[in-house]
Enzyme design. Structure first.
Site, PDB file in Angstrom:
ATOM      1  N   ASP A  46       0.850  -1.186   0.000  1.00 30.11           N
ATOM      2  CA  ASP A  46       0.000   0.000   0.000  1.00 30.11           C
ATOM      3  C   ASP A  46       0.884   1.233   0.000  1.00 30.11           C
ATOM      4  O   ASP A  46       2.105   1.123   0.105  1.00 30.11           O
ATOM      5  CB  ASP A  46      -0.954   0.013   1.203  1.00 30.11           C
ATOM      6  CG  ASP A  46      -2.321   0.596   0.842  1.00 30.11           C
ATOM      7  OD1 ASP A  46      -2.347   1.719   0.287  1.00 30.11           O
ATOM      8  OD2 ASP A  46      -3.350  -0.052   1.108  1.00 30.11           O
ATOM      9  N   TYR A 177     -12.616   7.210 -13.206  1.00 25.51           N
ATOM     10  CA  TYR A 177     -12.787   5.946 -12.494  1.00 25.51           C
ATOM     11  C   TYR A 177     -13.326   4.879 -13.443  1.00 25.51           C
ATOM     12  O   TYR A 177     -12.853   3.733 -13.458  1.00 25.51           O
ATOM     13  CB  TYR A 177     -13.752   6.200 -11.347  1.00 25.51           C
ATOM     14  CG  TYR A 177     -13.814   5.179 -10.249  1.00 25.51           C
ATOM     15  CD1 TYR A 177     -12.675   4.745  -9.569  1.00 25.51           C
ATOM     16  CD2 TYR A 177     -15.047   4.674  -9.838  1.00 25.51           C
ATOM     17  CE1 TYR A 177     -12.760   3.842  -8.531  1.00 25.51           C
ATOM     18  CE2 TYR A 177     -15.142   3.773  -8.789  1.00 25.51           C
ATOM     19  CZ  TYR A 177     -14.002   3.348  -8.145  1.00 25.51           C
ATOM     20  OH  TYR A 177     -14.091   2.459  -7.100  1.00 25.51           O
TER      21      TYR A 177
END
Length: 294
Positions: A46, A177
């Site tokens: 991450d 997106y």
């Protein structure tokens, strides 16, 4: 009359090694823990060092990353957390090498790193566009390309890409997106063709809205209240009204898709034997898949 009920037979994942990107929170974290419970050693990747992303919400931090690492180990599995920005191809190359060195191989790649902002095209800045497309689409490509030799040499490798359901139909205010998700579906289908000879299965999960940090912003609530076409009247922007609006557009009348359902789908495609399921898109979208044209 005898009813023949057979359980779905999934392969034993004990001792496999997985990388889960976006693993510090949300869908990625949930899948990482589910894999560990199935006997998989997990590298959690991450980007806690991405400062001031143009998203309207904070990303996971170092503490989140370490918490998931601890939870994976609580299942008796090895864990290896790496702070990495998947937009950086050199960093991804290094993280793959570090993961393979630490855990001894790589059999499963789950690309769950994704970000979202809510803004119409006419108002979108290049920075907003690039932050989403570079993370969601280019980041997955970097991870796949750098991991591919290891996944193919596994003989039964698995790639699972989490791509927003907006990639199945589009949505006002989420063009970046949706574009990234459409691209991910094309990437997965192409890779499924290229890598079948190595036993590598590549599939996409297309979840609908999930009740995570990225959905708890006023921008997203306003987007939900405006409807799929973006032209429903919006009064006071708040979470309750957004939830009601989502319930109206989902045939299931659920506001959000459960993370548990997404994990179930992930474990199904990871655990499936052979290549009968590869190049597929599994919609986990509270019924929105019913509105797909194909």
């Amino acid at each position: 009359m005898t009813l023949d009920v057979r359980a779905v037979q999934l392969r034993d994942l004990e001792g496999s090694v997985a990388v889960v990107t976006g693993g510090a929170r949300g869908i990625g974290a949930a899948i990482a823990k589910r894999l560990a419970a199935a006997g998989v050693d997990v590298a959690i990747w991450d980007a806690p060092e991405w400062n001031d992303p143009p998203l309207g919400y904070a990303l996971g931090d170092e503490a989140d990353l370490r918490d998931i690492e601890t939870e994976v180990r609580a299942h008796g599995r090895r864990a290896h957390a790496i702070a990495i920005d998947v937009r950086d191809p050199a960093a991804v190359e290094s993280a793959v090498a570090e993961t393979v060195s630490a855990l001894g191989g790589l059999d499963i790649l789950v690309c769950a790193a994704g970000v979202r902002s809510a803004v119409p095209v006419a108002e979108m800045t290049d920075v907003q566009w690039e932050s989403v497309v570079d993370t969601n689409l280019h980041g997955a490509y970097h991870c796949i390309r750098s991991s591919l030799a290891h996944l193919e040499s596994s003989g039964s490798g698995r790639v699972v890409i989490v791509a927003a359901e907006e990639g199945r139909r589009g949505a006002a205010g989420l063009s970046h997106y949706a574009a990234a998700a459409w691209g991910l579906i094309g990437l997965a289908k192409s890779l499924a063709l290229e890598s079948a000879e190595f036993g590598l299965a590549v599939n996409v999960l297309a979840p609908g809205p999930v009740d995570t940090t990225m959905s708890r912003t006023s921008d997203f609530w306003a987007l939900a209240q405006a409807g799929r076409a973006g032209n429903d009247p919006v009064g006071e922007v708040n979470e309750e009204s957004a939830r009601s609006a989502l319930e109206l557009i989902h045939p299931s009348r659920s506001a959000y898709v459960s993370i548990e359902s997404i994990c179930d789908a992930a474990m199904f495609v990871i655990g499936a034997t052979g290549l009968d399921m590869t190049g597929s898109v599994l919609d986990v979208s509270a019924g929105l898949a019913a509105t797909n044209t194909a």
